[in-house]
Design an enzyme around this catalytic site. Sequence first.
Site, short mmCIF file in Angstrom:
data_model
loop_
_atom_site.label_atom_id
_atom_site.label_comp_id
_atom_site.label_asym_id
_atom_site.label_seq_id
_atom_site.Cartn_x
_atom_site.Cartn_y
_atom_site.Cartn_z
CE1 TYR A 1 46.76 9.58 27.96
CE2 TYR A 1 45.66 9.44 30.08
CZ TYR A 1 46.77 9.78 29.33
OH TYR A 1 47.88 10.29 29.94
CB SER B 1 48.74 8.02 32.19
OG SER B 1 47.60 8.53 32.87
CE LYS C 1 45.88 19.37 30.07
NZ LYS C 1 46.33 18.40 29.04
#
Length: 321
Positions: free
Chosen positions: A141, A114, A178
């Site tokens: 994250y 990411s 989402k």
Amino acid sequence: MIIVTGAAGFIGSGLISRLNQDGFKSIIAVDDFSKIEKAENLEGKTIQEKVERVELFNWLDKNNRDVEFIFHIGARTDTTEFDREIFEELNVSYSKQIWEKCIAYQIPLVYASSAATYGLGEHGYDDNESTLSQLKPLNPYGDSKNEFDIWALQQEKKPFFWAGLKFFNVYGPNEYHKGRMASVVMHAFNQINKTEKMKLFRSHNPDFKDGEQMRDFIYVKDLIDVCIFFMHHRKNSGIYNLGSGRARTFKDLVTSTFNAMGKPADISYIDTPEDIRDKYQYFTQANMSKLRSIGFTRPFTSLEEGIDDYVKNYLSSGAYL
């Protein structure tokens, strides 16, 4: 057989659609299938078998000889989640187990990293593997993704081919489930439908005007093209950026959404919430020269073209990729 983890999610389900389109029907879909809000992402797709996330490694021990490739797309991606143990289990430990199975059974691997690993971009957005340890992600994250990237590079034993792809701001079909973590395009579409207007965060940085905060937005179909490229390429292992290579403003994005919906743009600004203000990214842009240098030549879809396709062919009718 091709394994896709995160199969019922946004990117994983779109990847399966493309694999089917390219003639690959022996797909092993791996996910936590108890989450019924994602079920529609897989409707109509050709899948040989669904394997629960917790069962994958036992399944691989029995069926590895038939597996040709693994796309490890599944992860906990919620940037507002701060329980580090969840990320350690799902993003780090699970990925390490997949890596080790790929070595043991000689299976090539593409996994999702990411752009969250870059933090505020103090060190730029170059996919230079020697600088990973200097990066400062802004949340657990991003930390988890960077931790696994660093770990992978440190391993003496590696899959015979592997690639970690640093996804930038992805938008496109199959993200209906989402909620808060959906793309700004989807939020804009929903808000414009309800109110004929769109609110964006005001800039709290003197270098950027309101609405001119910039991100590298990449259409999910382009991202999938790159995944398919690596499946066939199978050389030049390493970590690669995966964005469009061009930063665009949120104002551009929302204006394009209004245009695709055939409505006049009406944009206003609200203060960025204080709890995220000090961690707010004002600019991201992937340096895509590394991917280009190994032979990926296809141009990326412009923001205007991508939003036009997404709005007219998916969001307006609730269609899936």
